[in-house]
Design an enzyme around this catalytic site. Structure first.
Site, mmCIF file in Angstrom:
data_model
loop_
_atom_site.group_PDB
_atom_site.id
_atom_site.type_symbol
_atom_site.label_atom_id
_atom_site.label_comp_id
_atom_site.label_asym_id
_atom_site.label_seq_id
_atom_site.Cartn_x
_atom_site.Cartn_y
_atom_site.Cartn_z
ATOM 1 N N LYS A 170 35.654 34.514 39.322
ATOM 2 C CA LYS A 170 35.126 35.856 39.510
ATOM 3 C C LYS A 170 34.090 36.145 38.450
ATOM 4 O O LYS A 170 34.349 35.990 37.256
ATOM 5 C CB LYS A 170 36.248 36.893 39.380
ATOM 6 C CG LYS A 170 37.068 37.075 40.618
ATOM 7 C CD LYS A 170 37.856 38.360 40.476
ATOM 8 C CE LYS A 170 38.839 38.553 41.585
ATOM 9 N NZ LYS A 170 39.565 39.829 41.416
ATOM 10 N N ARG A 176 46.138 36.341 45.923
ATOM 11 C CA ARG A 176 45.383 36.484 44.685
ATOM 12 C C ARG A 176 45.473 37.908 44.153
ATOM 13 O O ARG A 176 45.342 38.149 42.956
ATOM 14 C CB ARG A 176 43.919 36.084 44.908
ATOM 15 C CG ARG A 176 43.102 36.162 43.638
ATOM 16 C CD ARG A 176 41.848 35.325 43.668
ATOM 17 N NE ARG A 176 41.086 35.519 42.450
ATOM 18 C CZ ARG A 176 40.096 34.752 42.045
ATOM 19 N NH1 ARG A 176 39.749 33.724 42.785
ATOM 20 N NH2 ARG A 176 39.469 34.980 40.932
ATOM 21 N N HIS A 219 42.430 49.744 35.375
ATOM 22 C CA HIS A 219 41.012 50.033 35.589
ATOM 23 C C HIS A 219 40.757 51.535 35.639
ATOM 24 O O HIS A 219 39.752 52.024 35.130
ATOM 25 C CB HIS A 219 40.524 49.408 36.903
ATOM 26 C CG HIS A 219 40.312 47.927 36.813
ATOM 27 N ND1 HIS A 219 40.239 47.122 37.931
ATOM 28 C CD2 HIS A 219 40.146 47.118 35.751
ATOM 29 C CE1 HIS A 219 40.054 45.867 37.548
ATOM 30 N NE2 HIS A 219 39.995 45.843 36.230
ATOM 31 N N HIS A 230 40.279 46.527 27.658
ATOM 32 C CA HIS A 230 40.818 46.110 28.950
ATOM 33 C C HIS A 230 42.293 45.713 28.881
ATOM 34 O O HIS A 230 43.120 46.187 29.664
ATOM 35 C CB HIS A 230 39.983 44.957 29.508
ATOM 36 C CG HIS A 230 40.506 44.410 30.800
ATOM 37 N ND1 HIS A 230 40.485 45.137 31.975
ATOM 38 C CD2 HIS A 230 41.092 43.228 31.112
ATOM 39 C CE1 HIS A 230 41.028 44.414 32.949
ATOM 40 N NE2 HIS A 230 41.401 43.243 32.455
#
Lengths: 368, 368
Positions: free
Chosen positions: A143, A240, A251, A266
């Site tokens: 990603k 996933r 988030h 994060h």
């Protein structure tokens, strides 16, 4: 030295984990990608600490390279810095068979990987992650992407590296807070489907933080765990999504504080998010309060926050958090998707979560 | 109505070709992507001519949509407009299962396709090409991207559409120059490996320009030809390179005139490039002067240029052209790759072309 293979057919690659790997980076890269040139993308903090060693290692293996140093910090994951990175790669006349090398944490890995994915519709890509978070999470799985003012990682591509070199000695330069933040993702793999690994972490946490073979072991198991999920579901259509345990809440929290690292990084968002996911699961009658308590206790012992109220600065409110959750890209046609759990190591994808249940739960958490 | 299937396993899709298709666009899209919402990306010229019809068609099929109108012209293929398109798609809260619809020529198709590829790492994508060039070339094969100051299409992604709707009646709004430019790509398919199709074009050129069944036939054969090559080599590692016949020279010419459409549009660059590729092949002893002459005569009859000197404005020089060729992304580790030919319908990929041969040939052409 340990090797973890990420099995993706013709795009399979190795993650090499060991001490002092950066000094052998040129030889490792040349073995996989013979005859290439490279552009190294890094940030100011990492360049000061590690860039010269990498440049020497590349040169000694006959890999010609140019280096581009970007500002440190999450704000570098922007269209403006992407355009700058792309232009530097084009200026160096990198060809499709050459490689972009990311030397840095998750920000540099995500940005460099995305630039590598789109320059000439795809060049080779090598990751040298320098933070624990990047070694166990962002460097595995392909990603890549950037943020926009509307949210985190809303623009990007799936682009697999040719090689990942994780030098665990580089982690000695991290602050305790940064190391702990990366550790949140290590804990996540135990919580998803490896209860034995969670037991190991509970027993050996202090040794992992101190360095040595337990640290390498924890990183290798984390990479194996992520690699197994990615191999089964590269484009995130199904399982996933389990890797997002703690991330929908996490988030939303990051977004709600404007991605201000002074308030929340994060991994801390993920730590709070995992604690919330477990408590929400208890609230929904899915898991026991005992398991949720064990998770929170372990995260706290590692120096991580587990409550929304632990975030410094102005208090957050429910509408702000719900708005941030709705914008998350894991929303599927308006229904809310969360990763919930039946207990430690028993996480599952819950699609069709009722918005009202989430709102009630957040009200309780915010009233604590 | 004709359907051409592009066979790419799980990413296979249909190209539908017919008159008045735009009015049935909603139903065609809903059949392939039920229950979606959409963002339509178009440009000012096309919006004025066709957008209302498309919006009515979408609405009547129950597809909620918002439309974004960008400036017309090649300069729209920029990072700035990409960022604008991405932001509009995010503002509309498009989800991964929804679709970006490109209504326009190659510029809109390339930009919208790239935006669709990178928003949330990939949303669905539908093409409604409104120029001959887009119907026979850019809408087939999944190449998307933008330009940078360093060159054309240097940044992008492979991203296949779910459906392509080619309404041949829309081509009646094109200027003769624009139609001819698209026709250059039609001729290309004959020259690559379909000598019978080239014969057909020589015989029926006037009918194709006038409209009617010959036009639909020529477009369908062109799409079949490109689809066959793309299916065999999606990521352009081998034979897909044949589609670049005329394009290495053509791109270099476009770059040398600063992408000024008053001097040269893409199809005209390709026409000159194909004439050059055939004459270069004659020069290298590969093809006959008779074939090269036949190609040039046909292109000229269609109103297309075949000589570098036919480009209006200041004369071009050899260093400028060689520099532009070297920057082309089809360069592999410093060697020059050209598509050369043994005659009409017998093109092949020539890697390792000697730079000095190209320079000598360009000197001769520029001295004409």
């Amino acid at each position: 030295m340990r090797r973890v293979e990420v099995s993706l057919g013709s795009r399979s690659y190795d993650i090499v984990i060991g001490e002092g790997l950066i000094d052998r980076a040129g030889a490792e890269i040349a073995a996989v990608l013979p005859g290439i040139r490279a552009v190294v993308l890094t940030d100011e903090t990492v360049a000061r600490l590690h860039l010269t060693r990498l440049e020497i290692a590349l040169q000694s293996a006959g890999i010609g390279s140019t280096s581009v140093t970007l500002p440190a910090g999450e704000t570098t994951k922007s269209f403006a810095q992407l355009e700058r990175a792309v232009d530097a790669i084009l200026e160096a006349r990198l060809e499709r068979g050459d490689a972009v090398i990311a030397l840095g944490g998750g920000v540099i890995g995500d940005l460099a990987g995305f630039a590598s994915a789109i320059v000439k519709r795809g060049t080779n890509f090598v990751q040298i992650p320098t933070t624990l978070l990047a070694q166990v999470d962002s460097s595995v799985g392909g990603k890549t992407g950037i943020n926009t003012p509307r949210g985190k990682n809303l623009v990007g591509a799936f682009h697999q590296p040719s090689l990942v070199l994780s030098d665990i000695a580089l982690l000695d330069t991290l602050s305790p807070r940064e190391f702990a933040a990366g550790y949140a993702e290590v804990v996540k793999y135990g919580l998803i489907d490896r209860p034995d690994f969670f037991d190991f972490l509970e027993r050996r946490r202090e040794a992992i933080f101190a360095g040595g073979p337990e640290r390498a072991e924890a990183i290798a198991i984390s990479c194996q765990a992520k690699a197994a999920v990615v191999a089964a579901d590269e484009a995130e259509h199904g399982d996933r999504a389990l890797l997002n345990l703690g991330h929908t809440f996490g988030h939303a929290l990051e977004r709600a504080v404007g991605y201000d690292p002074a308030r929340l990084v994060h991994g801390e968002g993920v730590a709070i998010g995992m604690a919330l996911a477990h408590r929400f699961s208890v609230r929904m009658g899915l898991a026991t309060g005992q398991d949720a308590g064990r998770v929170a206790a372990h995260l706290q012992a590692a120096g991580l926050p587990t409550e929304i109220a632990a975030i410094p600065g102005p208090a957050l409110d429910r509408p702000t958090l719900m708005e941030a959750i709705a914008q998350d890209k894991k929303v599927s046609r308006g229904r809310l998707t969360f990763i919930l759990t039946h207990g430690i190591g028993r996480a599952f994808v819950a699609r069709d979560v009722d918005r009202a249940d989430v709102e009630r739960f957040l009200d309780e958490e915010l009233a604590k």
